[in-house]
Design an enzyme around this catalytic site. Structure first.
Site, short mmCIF file in Angstrom:
data_model
loop_
_atom_site.label_atom_id
_atom_site.label_comp_id
_atom_site.label_asym_id
_atom_site.label_seq_id
_atom_site.Cartn_x
_atom_site.Cartn_y
_atom_site.Cartn_z
N ASP A 20 0.78 -0.85 -0.07
CA ASP A 20 -0.01 0.13 0.51
C ASP A 20 0.96 1.15 -0.06
OD1 ASP A 20 -2.03 1.52 -0.47
OD2 ASP A 20 -2.21 0.87 2.21
N ASN A 22 1.71 4.10 -2.74
CA ASN A 22 1.80 3.86 -4.52
C ASN A 22 1.32 4.96 -4.35
OD1 ASN A 22 2.41 1.81 -4.58
ND2 ASN A 22 1.24 0.51 -6.11
N ARG A 24 0.09 7.51 -2.99
CA ARG A 24 0.84 8.90 -1.86
C ARG A 24 1.84 9.24 -2.29
NH1 ARG A 24 -1.21 6.31 3.84
NH2 ARG A 24 -1.98 4.70 1.85
N ARG A 33 -1.01 9.14 -9.26
CA ARG A 33 -1.10 8.45 -9.10
C ARG A 33 -0.41 6.98 -9.92
NH1 ARG A 33 -4.07 7.47 -4.15
NH2 ARG A 33 -4.77 5.41 -5.18
N HIS A 37 1.90 3.69 -9.37
CA HIS A 37 1.58 2.29 -9.46
C HIS A 37 3.27 1.70 -10.10
CE1 HIS A 37 -2.10 2.60 -7.88
NE2 HIS A 37 -2.28 3.56 -8.40
N LEU A 131 11.11 -19.62 -4.78
CA LEU A 131 10.21 -18.92 -4.46
C LEU A 131 8.24 -19.57 -4.44
CD1 LEU A 131 9.80 -16.83 -1.96
CD2 LEU A 131 9.66 -15.30 -4.23
N SER A 196 -8.06 -5.01 5.38
CA SER A 196 -8.45 -4.54 3.96
C SER A 196 -9.35 -5.57 3.19
CB SER A 196 -7.62 -3.13 3.11
OG SER A 196 -7.59 -2.25 3.42
C1 IPE Z 1 -5.12 -2.49 0.09
O1 IPE Z 1 -5.59 -1.83 -0.02
C2 IPE Z 1 -5.66 -3.11 -1.20
C3 IPE Z 1 -4.10 -3.73 -1.96
C4 IPE Z 1 -2.79 -3.04 -1.47
C5 IPE Z 1 -4.00 -4.27 -3.62
P1 IPE Z 1 -5.94 -0.15 -0.26
O2 IPE Z 1 -5.80 0.75 -0.79
O3 IPE Z 1 -7.37 -0.82 -1.77
O4 IPE Z 1 -6.94 -0.45 0.95
P2 IPE Z 1 -7.94 0.75 1.68
O5 IPE Z 1 -9.03 1.54 1.17
O6 IPE Z 1 -6.97 1.42 2.66
O7 IPE Z 1 -8.90 -0.11 3.50
C1 IPE Z 2 -1.37 0.43 -3.47
O1 IPE Z 2 -1.72 1.60 -3.19
C2 IPE Z 2 -1.78 -0.74 -4.88
C3 IPE Z 2 -3.02 -0.47 -5.23
C4 IPE Z 2 -4.45 -0.82 -4.03
C5 IPE Z 2 -3.13 -1.04 -6.02
P1 IPE Z 2 -2.75 3.10 -3.36
O2 IPE Z 2 -3.72 3.16 -4.23
O3 IPE Z 2 -3.72 2.16 -2.69
O4 IPE Z 2 -2.30 4.10 -2.88
P2 IPE Z 2 -2.40 5.61 -1.76
O5 IPE Z 2 -2.48 3.79 -0.47
O6 IPE Z 2 -3.51 5.48 -2.68
O7 IPE Z 2 -1.67 5.90 -1.34
MG MG Z 3 -4.12 2.00 -0.21
#
Ligand code: IPE
Ligand code: IPE
Ligand code: MG
Length: 248
Positions: A20, A22, A24, A33, A37, A131, A196
């Site tokens: 989580d 990416n 931000r 964003r 990713h 792995l 999550s």
């Molecule tokens: C959890 O992250 C899912 C993945 C990293 C794939 P999210 O960003 O979707 O989760 P929430 O919304 O903060 O709970």
């Molecule tokens: C996790 O990063 C990747 C996915 C959920 C696909 P986010 O996209 O949730 O990044 P933040 O949490 O908004 O920073």
């Molecule tokens: Mg997130």
């Protein structure tokens, strides 16, 4: 990695990671964003490699949740395109590193092209004994348990399964990660302290580790910190300290 000799003692056999942060990461740099990713894919490559080098048996990565379908269509579309691109680029080198790649999640929601890439990669790496890498795409812990329940009901219809035969073990065998031991260590980057809807069933006795590091910044040194913290934990499985070894 520093001091590999000690870190290999009591290594977690299976690590599960919520990748989580990416979005931000990108926003903090004034980028879109999507840039986060893309940087996340590079972090993933580094961590997969580090896990292989450490001798971890299995790694399960949360790449896209059941709930992530609710993001703006442009972001979902970009992520799906990125999965296809990254798979195309990375599978050969994973194969060369003896990694076995598998996917968990509701595949019917994915494009045919992505589904095909996924099954081709699984087929190519199926005999690899290094792995065991599971990537969760369109995955939710509740989806997984619901799917398992559905399979049990099918068994009732087809082979006369009775209520008394519905055991934890049998349900476990119907889950996406039936073939691998439950994760020993759960890592979530990005600072949020929640599951999550990741592996709800399999995380029952997993050691949880949360870090503020955003996924694109998470590197082998951060992984090592998490593993070392795990090695300090005492796993009791509901027992008293003198009998804390893993239940048989
Ligand atoms: C959890 O992250 C899912 C993945 C990293 C794939 P999210 O960003 O979707 O989760 P929430 O919304 O903060 O709970
Ligand atoms: C996790 O990063 C990747 C996915 C959920 C696909 P986010 O996209 O949730 O990044 P933040 O949490 O908004 O920073
Ligand atoms: Mg997130």
């Amino acid at each position: 990695m520093s001091d590999k000799t000690t870190i290999t003692e009591q290594l977690p056999r299976h690590i599960a990671i919520v990748m989580d942060g990416n979005g931000r990461w990108a926003e903090r740099r004034g980028e879109r964003r999507n840039a986060g990713h893309r940087a996340g894919v590079n972090a993933t490559r580094r961590i997969v490699e580090a896990c292989g080098q450490l001798g971890i048996d299995a790694l399960t990565l949360f790449a896209f949740s059941s709930e992530n379908w609710q993001r703006p269509p442009s972001e979902v579309g970009m992520l799906m395109a990125l999965f296809i691109e990254a798979l195309g680029r990375e599978v050969k080198s994973l194969h060369e590193k003896n990694v076995r790649l598998q996917f968990i999640g509701e595949r019917s929601l994915l494009s045919e092209k992505l589904q095909r890439k996924m099954s081709d990669s699984e087929l190519l790496t199926a005999a690899n004994g290094g792995l065991q890498l599971y990537v969760a795409v369109s995955y939710g812990g509740r989806w997984d348990i619901t799917n398992a329940a559905r399979r049990l009901v099918e068994e009732v219809a087809h082979s006369g399964l009775t209520p008394g035969q519905v055991t934890e073990e049998r349900l476990h065998q119907c889950l996406a990660l039936a073939a691998v031991k439950d994760p020993d260590l759960f890592i979530r980057t990005g600072g949020e302290h929640r599951i999550s809807n990741f592996l709800l069933w399999n995380l029952a006795y997993t050691e949880l580790y949360f870090t503020d590091a955003l996924w694109p910044d998470f590197g082998p040194a951060d992984l090592e910190l998490a593993v070392r913290e795990y090695q300090q934990r005492q796993r009791r499985y509901g027992r008293v300290p003198q009998q804390h070894e893993e239940p048989g």
